[in-house]
Design a protein around this motif. Structure first.
Motif, PDB file in Angstrom:
ATOM      1  N   LYS A  63      43.041  50.306  94.446  1.00  0.00           N
ATOM      2  CA  LYS A  63      42.986  48.921  94.066  1.00  0.00           C
ATOM      3  C   LYS A  63      42.121  47.996  94.692  1.00  0.00           C
ATOM      4  CE  LYS A  63      47.640  48.562  92.047  1.00  0.00           C
ATOM      5  NZ  LYS A  63      49.088  47.594  92.498  1.00  0.00           N
ATOM      6  N   ARG A  65      41.967  47.213  98.045  1.00  0.00           N
ATOM      7  CA  ARG A  65      42.861  46.453  98.562  1.00  0.00           C
ATOM      8  C   ARG A  65      42.410  45.639  99.841  1.00  0.00           C
ATOM      9  NH1 ARG A  65      46.163  50.644  96.724  1.00  0.00           N
ATOM     10  NH2 ARG A  65      48.157  49.944  95.622  1.00  0.00           N
ATOM     11  N   GLN A  79      44.427  40.536  98.949  1.00  0.00           N
ATOM     12  CA  GLN A  79      45.609  39.586  98.545  1.00  0.00           C
ATOM     13  C   GLN A  79      46.827  40.198  99.073  1.00  0.00           C
ATOM     14  OE1 GLN A  79      46.018  42.936  96.266  1.00  0.00           O
ATOM     15  NE2 GLN A  79      47.499  41.615  95.978  1.00  0.00           N
ATOM     16  N   GLY A 101      54.331  42.854  86.095  1.00  0.00           N
ATOM     17  CA  GLY A 101      55.253  43.909  86.131  1.00  0.00           C
ATOM     18  C   GLY A 101      56.609  43.579  87.095  1.00  0.00           C
ATOM     19  N   PHE A 106      65.952  42.266  87.704  1.00  0.00           N
ATOM     20  CA  PHE A 106      65.611  40.844  87.909  1.00  0.00           C
ATOM     21  C   PHE A 106      65.450  39.956  86.777  1.00  0.00           C
ATOM     22  CE2 PHE A 106      62.838  43.175  91.483  1.00  0.00           C
ATOM     23  CZ  PHE A 106      63.805  43.158  92.436  1.00  0.00           C
ATOM     24  N   SER A 109      67.620  36.834  86.578  1.00  0.00           N
ATOM     25  CA  SER A 109      67.318  35.714  87.556  1.00  0.00           C
ATOM     26  C   SER A 109      65.917  34.944  87.091  1.00  0.00           C
ATOM     27  CB  SER A 109      67.304  36.233  88.934  1.00  0.00           C
ATOM     28  OG  SER A 109      66.602  35.440  89.821  1.00  0.00           O
ATOM     29  N   ILE A 110      64.986  35.759  86.571  1.00  0.00           N
ATOM     30  CA  ILE A 110      63.897  35.354  86.076  1.00  0.00           C
ATOM     31  C   ILE A 110      63.972  34.388  84.962  1.00  0.00           C
ATOM     32  CG2 ILE A 110      61.640  35.832  85.171  1.00  0.00           C
ATOM     33  CD1 ILE A 110      61.483  38.638  86.828  1.00  0.00           C
ATOM     34  N   GLY A 114      62.390  31.267  86.371  1.00  0.00           N
ATOM     35  CA  GLY A 114      61.088  31.578  86.239  1.00  0.00           C
ATOM     36  C   GLY A 114      60.216  32.567  87.270  1.00  0.00           C
ATOM     37  N   LEU A 115      59.171  32.894  87.219  1.00  0.00           N
ATOM     38  CA  LEU A 115      58.515  33.880  88.176  1.00  0.00           C
ATOM     39  C   LEU A 115      58.173  33.080  89.564  1.00  0.00           C
ATOM     40  CD1 LEU A 115      56.209  35.966  85.953  1.00  0.00           C
ATOM     41  CD2 LEU A 115      58.230  36.718  87.334  1.00  0.00           C
ATOM     42  N   GLN A 118      58.627  34.610  96.078  1.00  0.00           N
ATOM     43  CA  GLN A 118      59.261  35.527  96.742  1.00  0.00           C
ATOM     44  C   GLN A 118      58.696  35.224  98.428  1.00  0.00           C
ATOM     45  OE1 GLN A 118      61.704  35.356  95.362  1.00  0.00           O
ATOM     46  NE2 GLN A 118      62.003  37.017  93.799  1.00  0.00           N
ATOM     47  N   ARG A 120      55.601  36.420  99.323  1.00  0.00           N
ATOM     48  CA  ARG A 120      54.215  36.347  99.257  1.00  0.00           C
ATOM     49  C   ARG A 120      53.512  35.021  98.983  1.00  0.00           C
ATOM     50  NH1 ARG A 120      52.488  42.319  98.544  1.00  0.00           N
ATOM     51  NH2 ARG A 120      54.303  43.265  97.646  1.00  0.00           N
ATOM     52  N   HIS A 124      51.977  37.379  91.442  1.00  0.00           N
ATOM     53  CA  HIS A 124      50.760  38.431  91.224  1.00  0.00           C
ATOM     54  C   HIS A 124      50.884  38.674  89.721  1.00  0.00           C
ATOM     55  CE1 HIS A 124      49.841  39.551  95.379  1.00  0.00           C
ATOM     56  NE2 HIS A 124      50.261  38.344  95.471  1.00  0.00           N
ATOM     57  N   ARG A 138      57.829  49.903  91.031  1.00  0.00           N
ATOM     58  CA  ARG A 138      58.044  50.044  92.543  1.00  0.00           C
ATOM     59  C   ARG A 138      59.649  49.612  92.888  1.00  0.00           C
ATOM     60  NH1 ARG A 138      54.382  46.376  95.571  1.00  0.00           N
ATOM     61  NH2 ARG A 138      55.091  45.154  93.906  1.00  0.00           N
ATOM     62  N   VAL A 166      43.029  40.680  91.090  1.00  0.00           N
ATOM     63  CA  VAL A 166      44.626  40.407  90.766  1.00  0.00           C
ATOM     64  C   VAL A 166      44.684  38.827  90.374  1.00  0.00           C
ATOM     65  CG1 VAL A 166      46.778  40.212  91.816  1.00  0.00           C
ATOM     66  CG2 VAL A 166      45.362  42.320  92.523  1.00  0.00           C
TER      67      VAL A 166
HETATM   68  C1  HQG Z   1      60.385  39.559  91.369  1.00  0.00           C
HETATM   69  C2  HQG Z   1      51.084  45.023  94.290  1.00  0.00           C
HETATM   70  C3  HQG Z   1      64.254  37.422  90.744  1.00  0.00           C
HETATM   71  C4  HQG Z   1      59.062  39.923  90.951  1.00  0.00           C
HETATM   72  C5  HQG Z   1      50.999  44.713  93.173  1.00  0.00           C
HETATM   73  C6  HQG Z   1      58.648  41.263  91.800  1.00  0.00           C
HETATM   74  C7  HQG Z   1      50.895  43.019  93.248  1.00  0.00           C
HETATM   75  C8  HQG Z   1      62.311  37.842  90.819  1.00  0.00           C
HETATM   76  C9  HQG Z   1      59.476  40.774  92.787  1.00  0.00           C
HETATM   77  C10 HQG Z   1      51.497  42.980  94.416  1.00  0.00           C
HETATM   78  C11 HQG Z   1      61.984  36.141  90.456  1.00  0.00           C
HETATM   79  C12 HQG Z   1      58.621  40.272  94.099  1.00  0.00           C
HETATM   80  C13 HQG Z   1      52.744  42.117  94.398  1.00  0.00           C
HETATM   81  C14 HQG Z   1      63.066  35.538  90.206  1.00  0.00           C
HETATM   82  C15 HQG Z   1      59.823  37.257  90.680  1.00  0.00           C
HETATM   83  N1  HQG Z   1      64.431  36.444  90.325  1.00  0.00           N
HETATM   84  N2  HQG Z   1      63.157  38.266  90.892  1.00  0.00           N
HETATM   85  N3  HQG Z   1      62.928  34.253  89.786  1.00  0.00           N
HETATM   86  N4  HQG Z   1      60.672  36.066  90.227  1.00  0.00           N
HETATM   87  N5  HQG Z   1      60.618  37.954  90.912  1.00  0.00           N
HETATM   88  O1  HQG Z   1      56.546  42.906  95.856  1.00  0.00           O
HETATM   89  O2  HQG Z   1      54.429  40.760  91.862  1.00  0.00           O
HETATM   90  O3  HQG Z   1      49.963  47.860  95.353  1.00  0.00           O
HETATM   91  O4  HQG Z   1      56.456  40.298  96.228  1.00  0.00           O
HETATM   92  O5  HQG Z   1      58.995  40.380  89.475  1.00  0.00           O
HETATM   93  O6  HQG Z   1      49.816  45.117  92.547  1.00  0.00           O
HETATM   94  O7  HQG Z   1      55.759  43.104  92.778  1.00  0.00           O
HETATM   95  O8  HQG Z   1      50.869  46.330  96.898  1.00  0.00           O
HETATM   96  O9  HQG Z   1      55.653  41.043  94.226  1.00  0.00           O
HETATM   97  O10 HQG Z   1      59.491  42.361  91.286  1.00  0.00           O
HETATM   98  O11 HQG Z   1      49.661  42.858  93.216  1.00  0.00           O
HETATM   99  O12 HQG Z   1      48.441  46.371  96.636  1.00  0.00           O
HETATM  100  O13 HQG Z   1      60.350  39.787  92.703  1.00  0.00           O
HETATM  101  O14 HQG Z   1      51.878  44.378  95.213  1.00  0.00           O
HETATM  102  O15 HQG Z   1      49.965  45.322  95.078  1.00  0.00           O
HETATM  103  O16 HQG Z   1      58.139  41.478  94.585  1.00  0.00           O
HETATM  104  O17 HQG Z   1      53.807  42.794  93.641  1.00  0.00           O
HETATM  105  P1  HQG Z   1      56.482  41.516  95.345  1.00  0.00           P
HETATM  106  P2  HQG Z   1      54.876  42.059  92.917  1.00  0.00           P
HETATM  107  P3  HQG Z   1      49.871  46.608  96.106  1.00  0.00           P
END
Ligand code: HQG
Length: 182
Positions: A63, A65, A79, A101, A106, A109-110, A114-115, A118, A120, A124, A138, A166
């Protein structure tokens, strides 16, 4: 346990995005670490890493990264940070539709909140549905949400595109999310 390239890459993501202090590494205000400091700090933890291996891991990372500065004396994650740094990304016009994704657990709650970003800096989003599916896996059974980024941008929400493609935004209110039929 062997330090294969994937393990090294995950360790680099940990220290460059989340926990530089774990190996005594300093990130500047824009997330850059000195490459020589990183190599020394990582090696002290028993991970065999020299410049040529780091270079190949950066180049071959699926990716993209990590990124070097021009003279490759500094490195940062493109990122995904939770540390207090500013990537200085410029606002960009998103495509009409972006994907997020997540995992099925979740969704309730979403639907309420909304999204949210968290831990970060941003929510994303991706232009490719395949990426969103992988990201969702994941955390459990994956589910892809469609985000109406065209309407969000028209309503004044800002989007940023990281150097590794991203899409990032601060928050996605629920009215811009399309949930798949369940
Ligand atoms: C979820 C990877 C409950 C959200 C990817 C996610 C990405 C909620 C989790 C990068 C919510 C956060 C980030 C709500 C959001 N209630 N759950 N209101 N709003 N969520 O890991 O997007 O491979 O912080 O759906 O490619 O999963 O590591 O964010 O499931 O770019 O390089 O809360 O990580 O990159 O999880 O992933 P994360 P993400 P890498």
């Amino acid at each position: 346990m062997t330090w294969d390239d994937i393990r090294v890459s995950k360790f680099l993501a940990l220290v460059l995005r989340h926990k530089p202090e774990e190996i005594g590494l300093h990130l500047d205000a824009h997330g850059w670490a000195q490459v020589d400091e990183l190599l020394q700090a990582v090696s002290r933890k028993g991970c065999p890493l020299d410049f040529s291996r780091l270079n190949s891991i950066v180049k071959n990372n699926d990716k993209k990264r990590f990124q070097f500065n021009d003279d490759r004396s500094k490195i940062r994650a493109a990122q995904g940070h939770s540390t207090d740094i500013d990537l200085n990304l410029k606002p960009a016009q998103p495509p009409d539709l972006l994907y997020h994704g997540t995992a099925t657990r979740f969704v309730d709650s979403i639907k309420q909140l909304g999204l949210q970003k968290q831990k970060r800096h941003h929510v994303h989003l991706s232009a490719r549905i395949e990426t969103a599916i992988e990201v969702g896996k994941r955390y459990g059974k994956p589910l892809v949400l469609n985000v109406n980024s065209r309407q969000m941008a028209a309503d004044g929400y800002q989007f940023f595109l990281s150097d590794n493609s991203v899409w990032l935004t601060d928050h996605v209110p629920v009215q811009y999310i399309e949930f798949p039929e369940s």
